[in-house]
Design a protein around this motif. Sequence first.
Motif, PDB file in Angstrom:
ATOM      1  N   THR A 377       5.844  33.440 -54.493  1.00 33.66           N
ATOM      2  CA  THR A 377       6.134  32.983 -53.551  1.00 33.66           C
ATOM      3  C   THR A 377       4.839  32.776 -53.453  1.00 33.66           C
ATOM      4  OG1 THR A 377       8.663  33.855 -53.597  1.00 33.66           O
ATOM      5  CG2 THR A 377       7.886  31.853 -52.157  1.00 33.66           C
ATOM      6  N   PRO A 378       4.875  31.248 -52.365  1.00 35.78           N
ATOM      7  CA  PRO A 378       5.459  29.599 -53.001  1.00 35.78           C
ATOM      8  C   PRO A 378       4.959  30.558 -54.803  1.00 35.78           C
ATOM      9  CG  PRO A 378       3.227  29.401 -52.600  1.00 35.78           C
ATOM     10  CD  PRO A 378       3.877  31.010 -52.168  1.00 35.78           C
ATOM     11  N   TRP A 379       5.334  29.092 -55.925  1.00 30.37           N
ATOM     12  CA  TRP A 379       6.014  28.984 -57.189  1.00 30.37           C
ATOM     13  C   TRP A 379       4.515  28.056 -56.997  1.00 30.37           C
ATOM     14  CZ3 TRP A 379      11.035  26.137 -58.766  1.00 30.37           C
ATOM     15  CH2 TRP A 379      12.102  26.973 -58.911  1.00 30.37           C
ATOM     16  N   ARG A 384       7.043  24.873 -60.353  1.00 31.70           N
ATOM     17  CA  ARG A 384       7.918  23.403 -59.610  1.00 31.70           C
ATOM     18  C   ARG A 384       7.599  22.166 -60.799  1.00 31.70           C
ATOM     19  NH1 ARG A 384       4.069  23.783 -56.424  1.00 31.70           N
ATOM     20  NH2 ARG A 384       3.244  21.780 -56.209  1.00 31.70           N
ATOM     21  N   LEU A 387      10.811  22.170 -63.005  1.00 35.46           N
ATOM     22  CA  LEU A 387      12.057  22.122 -62.229  1.00 35.46           C
ATOM     23  C   LEU A 387      12.160  20.313 -62.216  1.00 35.46           C
ATOM     24  CD1 LEU A 387      14.179  23.310 -61.080  1.00 35.46           C
ATOM     25  CD2 LEU A 387      13.039  23.089 -58.521  1.00 35.46           C
ATOM     26  N   LEU A 413      16.224  32.217 -60.211  1.00 35.57           N
ATOM     27  CA  LEU A 413      15.449  31.081 -59.373  1.00 35.57           C
ATOM     28  C   LEU A 413      15.702  30.383 -57.911  1.00 35.57           C
ATOM     29  CD1 LEU A 413      14.707  28.821 -62.507  1.00 35.57           C
ATOM     30  CD2 LEU A 413      13.264  29.956 -61.424  1.00 35.57           C
ATOM     31  N   LEU A 414      16.940  30.258 -57.676  1.00 34.33           N
ATOM     32  CA  LEU A 414      17.312  29.603 -56.499  1.00 34.33           C
ATOM     33  C   LEU A 414      18.011  30.556 -55.188  1.00 34.33           C
ATOM     34  CD1 LEU A 414      17.403  26.037 -57.525  1.00 34.33           C
ATOM     35  CD2 LEU A 414      15.384  27.120 -56.194  1.00 34.33           C
ATOM     36  N   ARG A 489       9.155  28.151 -50.631  1.00 35.06           N
ATOM     37  CA  ARG A 489       9.265  28.898 -51.666  1.00 35.06           C
ATOM     38  C   ARG A 489       8.988  27.911 -53.172  1.00 35.06           C
ATOM     39  NH1 ARG A 489      15.065  29.994 -53.491  1.00 35.06           N
ATOM     40  NH2 ARG A 489      14.611  30.822 -50.716  1.00 35.06           N
ATOM     41  N   ILE A 490       9.186  26.878 -53.451  1.00 40.14           N
ATOM     42  CA  ILE A 490       9.075  26.181 -54.445  1.00 40.14           C
ATOM     43  C   ILE A 490       7.747  25.873 -54.951  1.00 40.14           C
ATOM     44  CG2 ILE A 490      11.416  25.651 -55.266  1.00 40.14           C
ATOM     45  CD1 ILE A 490      11.143  23.204 -55.157  1.00 40.14           C
TER      46      ILE A 490
END
Length: 818
Positions: A377-379, A384, A387, A413-414, A489-490
Amino acid sequence: MTSTDVTKEAEDSGPGGYAAARLRLLTEGARSGPPRRSALAGLTDDWLSGLFDAGTGGTGRGISLVAVGGYGRGELSPRSDLDLLLLHDGSDDEAVAALADRLWYPVWDLGLDLDHSVRTPAEARKTAGEDLKVQLGLLDARHLAGDLGLTASLRTTVLADWRNQAPKRLPELRELCAERAERQGELQFLLEPDLKEARGGLRDATALRAVAASWLADAPREGLADARRRLLDVRDALHLTTGRATDRLALQEQDQVAAELGLLDADALLRQVYETARVISYAGDVTWREVGRVLRSRSVRPRLRAMLGGGKPAPERSPLAEGVVEHDGEAVLARTARPERDPVLPLRAAAAAAQAGLPLSRHAVRRLAATTRPLPTPWPAEAREQLVTLLGSGRPTVQVWEALEAEGLVTRLLPDWERVRCRPQRNAVHLWTVDRHLIETAVRAAGFTRRVHRPDLLLVAALLHDIGKGWPGDHSVAGETIARDVAVRIGFDRADTAVLATLVRHHLLLVETATRRDLDDPATVRAVADAVGSEHTLELLHALTEADALATGPAAWSSWRGSLVADLVKRVSGVLAGDPLEEPEAAAPTAEQERLAVEAFRTRGPVLALRAQTEPPADPAALAGPEPLGVELLIAVPDQEGVLPAVAGVLAMHRLTVRTAELRSLPLPDGVEGSVLLLDWRVAAEYGSLPQAARLRADLVRALDGSLDIAARLAERDAAHPRRRGVEPPPPRVTVAPAASRLATVIEVRAQDAPGLLFRLGRALEAAGVRVRSAHASTLGSNAVDAFYVTGPEGARLPGEEAGDVARTLEEALRGRP
């Protein structure tokens, strides 16, 4: 022997009698689930065996009693029917017929459902070959009494036939499952599901057992037996609470069934059912895909061997992305892939599979779930991007997302996804559970990515817009907070995070404003502009609004709604671009509206026009959705009191359902003093065809001059044909929208739609002494969503206390309906 004698003999055949023992077993609170089903099957076995022995004198040579289907599996729910086969060698038909009477009559006399047949092994085998359902039932054949060798021989023969004929019978079984799914729908999304027949239900679980018995392919075993058990537990509780042999989980019975199972409420029950159905549906997808792969390889391999001179050709592996290849019609992990060292691999594999339109291999997903480390975190930027690529892949996204969910990768993931996963939506407008609706919205949004400057923000907003429905309170408010957390986060920066939060917070703003507010009121446009903040955000919100509505269901979007939203967006865009927002001028009427207005003014009476199709909206993109149901009804009436309840009442008398309704004052052409009320409504006939416009006009004239007592006519009809009592709807809610308009007070009504609803509202407004400046009414499924712009007699907004009194008056009028 009479049926009474047979019944007496049946009752004497077991200690205390089968009926009494059965009743004791079903009313025991301590035993439920598999133990009770097994005990009930055992009790029934003993009773039927006793009947059989009494009828054969204990010999039973050349004849046997066999349980098939669900009873053969030992899965007897409280009201299950008994599937029985009386198998005989054909040596004494008369004795077999007499024995059948001794067996069947006691079952019928106890009120139990019975599915029975009497056949020789050859007849049973022949029937199974002709009827797939019979063959499936015989796969679970279980010996109860009589000649064990006869039963064992039939079981061996039927299983051998099934395995030998699997290449032909399995495609038939798959087609049978698909046809049933088309008729019954998907268990994991239905508010009143059929636990047995719907896709993902008990019949599909039984079909997977049959596939496994063929030895051609096998279903994923993890969780499947437990899923079947949970569905059977729900069916047991349904049978006990209703006292009926039903598989449909009706709304009015869900709370009782939940209590029987020890669950919190009906929502907890549905969520458990949906989770169970999802396991079975996913197992079916994987299994049928494997069946297809095996059958294709069997048909191709002999030709390849002939061409290549023998040997088994190695399947090709085509690269899709780093660590991901296509193999035999699936996206699988490359031999060099190292999930334990590559935390982005699950998203990369999913995106590659969706982009290629391929299913993601179950073995690949299981390996990813077991070995991949969590993302930091963050991705990283790649995660990203992958996704976004997955979400932007359109329809293939759905099956890939389901594969990730099946192994718990989505919630890894979420984490916030867990609260919306399999969450039911008790609204007839919605077709899907919350989580599936979010994915469907992303699928729709993928088609709009060329319309916006930031497709990534649109797609992520589509995924998150209803994420707050897992929390109490306003889901848009809760969702805004969650969206901020997820965006950080992402890996989105501060500015993008703010845009995503705004999109989630206001994802209903455009459609609610466009359909429930007066767009000619400057306060309406200014409020939307202030909430959105920028033209780029408005552009994204416009696309999200349409994607959300299209993913909700056919009642949520139409060219009419699209044109209203497009008009609002155009006005708001002008404000955000700096154009001055002036006091509204009267909108120029269309040629037909002007003609009707002049005619109404000239004749001093109402003028009507029915049109089968509206004019096309200004925005061609709005034509993507279906037209609203019904036809357009235009009515022009000289401005006077009582127009709204009069028109609504006449339509209700003629059994016309109002889909949408707008009322506004229309100025007359230059040189003509006065004004005309224009009503632009969408109506549909509740039964039969639409009445003639002349009949509507005649009744409207009488309603306006007071010679037609609409209330009395509607009351008479209700008394003669009372409506059937169904599920109790939520109570109506009437509120005053603060600061919604500078020109009028806006009163919002949310209620269960019903014949004459708009008539009652119009009468209540008239009785309250207010003037309706404009009205915007619409029906979403069974819900009426109306907004009335009202003023006092002098044309000014109502004081706060008086506005509250009017709202309470309307709510009391609605609650007072019997």
